[in-house]
Design an enzyme around this catalytic site. Structure first.
Site, PDB file in Angstrom:
ATOM      1  N   SER A 212     -16.532  24.361  36.781  1.00 50.63           N
ATOM      2  CA  SER A 212     -16.448  25.253  37.949  1.00 50.63           C
ATOM      3  C   SER A 212     -17.567  26.301  37.904  1.00 50.63           C
ATOM      4  O   SER A 212     -18.095  26.689  38.952  1.00 50.63           O
ATOM      5  CB  SER A 212     -15.072  25.920  38.051  1.00 50.63           C
TER       6      SER A 212
ATOM      7  N   ARG B 200     -24.498  17.464  13.170  1.00 51.68           N
ATOM      8  CA  ARG B 200     -24.714  18.427  14.254  1.00 51.68           C
ATOM      9  C   ARG B 200     -26.203  18.625  14.557  1.00 51.68           C
ATOM     10  O   ARG B 200     -26.628  18.652  15.710  1.00 51.68           O
ATOM     11  CB  ARG B 200     -24.087  19.769  13.848  1.00 51.68           C
TER      12      ARG B 200
ATOM     13  N   MET C 113     -18.210  23.021  24.620  1.00 53.06           N
ATOM     14  CA  MET C 113     -17.238  23.213  23.539  1.00 53.06           C
ATOM     15  C   MET C 113     -17.781  22.877  22.148  1.00 53.06           C
ATOM     16  O   MET C 113     -17.011  22.716  21.210  1.00 53.06           O
ATOM     17  CB  MET C 113     -15.957  22.415  23.821  1.00 53.06           C
ATOM     18  N   ARG C 114     -19.081  22.769  22.009  1.00 57.54           N
ATOM     19  CA  ARG C 114     -19.676  22.488  20.689  1.00 57.54           C
ATOM     20  C   ARG C 114     -20.411  23.708  20.167  1.00 57.54           C
ATOM     21  O   ARG C 114     -21.096  24.393  20.935  1.00 57.54           O
ATOM     22  CB  ARG C 114     -20.703  21.360  20.814  1.00 57.54           C
TER      23      ARG C 114
ATOM     24  N   LEU D 184     -23.484  25.289  18.437  1.00 57.89           N
ATOM     25  CA  LEU D 184     -24.880  24.857  18.321  1.00 57.89           C
ATOM     26  C   LEU D 184     -25.417  25.186  16.930  1.00 57.89           C
ATOM     27  O   LEU D 184     -25.069  26.219  16.350  1.00 57.89           O
ATOM     28  CB  LEU D 184     -25.718  25.542  19.402  1.00 57.89           C
TER      29      LEU D 184
ATOM     30  N   HIS E  10     -18.030  34.106  28.481  1.00 59.87           N
ATOM     31  CA  HIS E  10     -16.788  34.116  27.706  1.00 59.87           C
ATOM     32  C   HIS E  10     -15.703  34.831  28.515  1.00 59.87           C
ATOM     33  O   HIS E  10     -15.955  35.910  29.066  1.00 59.87           O
ATOM     34  CB  HIS E  10     -17.031  34.841  26.370  1.00 59.87           C
TER      35      HIS E  10
ATOM     36  N   ASP F  58     -19.700  33.698  19.849  1.00 59.95           N
ATOM     37  CA  ASP F  58     -19.284  34.777  20.753  1.00 59.95           C
ATOM     38  C   ASP F  58     -19.757  36.148  20.254  1.00 59.95           C
ATOM     39  O   ASP F  58     -18.998  37.121  20.251  1.00 59.95           O
ATOM     40  CB  ASP F  58     -17.743  34.777  20.928  1.00 59.95           C
TER      41      ASP F  58
END
Ligand code: GRF
Length: 200
Positions: free
Chosen positions: A12, A65, A90-91, A93, A109, A145
């Protein structure tokens, strides 16, 4: 400036960004949308919007990764991407990816950072009983975050809120705040002073 959106889910926020680009409210070109989940609705939205590069990239095809992130950086370079926008990606980095796009990765966030980090910020804020939560757009660094904060906006929690009603109001704010932050970045209006972002 060219940018890419990385998304894992509904998209969205991606849609809000696409709409803002169309209206000239984001003065940068969305060159690529990449998802680690082939079923992500975000990919559908990107195809419909005729984004030049729309790609599922399955982590299962990579050793680790960093291997995945190296391919990601290659694809972004091939598409001449200047900066990266995470929208429900959702990964985590790798340091390799962060270094490759140092101070050129944005994230959104659904809480007022540094409160309620992590993947369940809306439910966590409700459970904690805070009266105010909100939305944060920030630069991405090596800690989850954590990077310098670009824009924040508060959302009041109402006594009868459920996770759904609160999420609805938070998403409405996200869809306005994220395009605004992307436009500021694309126009060179954000300057970093340590971890403080100066605007203008
Ligand atoms: C948003 O709430 C965003 O804050 C978080 O993930 C969610 C993505 O939603 N990082 P959508 O896929 O953009 O609808």
């Amino acid at each position: 400036m060219n940018f890419a959106v990385l998304a894992s889910g509904n998209g969205s926020n991606l849609q809000a960004i696409i709409n803002a680009c169309r209206k000239g409210k984001v003065r940068a070109k969305l060159a690529a949308v990449i998802s680690d989940r082939s079923q992500a609705f975000a990919l559908e939205r990107a195809r419909k919007a005729k984004v030049p590069c729309v790609l599922p990239l399955d982590p299962k095809g990579f050793q680790d990764r960093e291997d995945f992130d190296r391919r990601l950086v290659e694809i972004l370079a091939e598409n001449k991407v200047d900066f990266v926008v995470l929208a429900g990606f959702m990964r985590i980095l790798s340091p390799y990816f962060i270094q490759s796009f140092r101070d050129r990765i944005l994230n959104i966030h659904p809480a007022l950072l540094p409160a309620f980090k992590g993947g369940h910020a809306i439910a966590d804020a409700l459970a904690y009983g805070v009266k105010v939560t909100g939305v944060t757009v920030h630069f991405v660094d090596e800690e989850v975050d954590h990077g310098p904060i670009i824009l924040q906006e508060a959302v009041a929690i109402r006594p009868k809120d459920t996770a759904e009603t609160l999420a609805f109001r938070i998403h409405k704010v996200e869809h306005r705040l994220y395009p605004a932050a992307i436009d500021l970045f694309a126009r060179g209006k954000l300057r970093l002073a340590g971890r403080v972002v100066r605007i203008g």
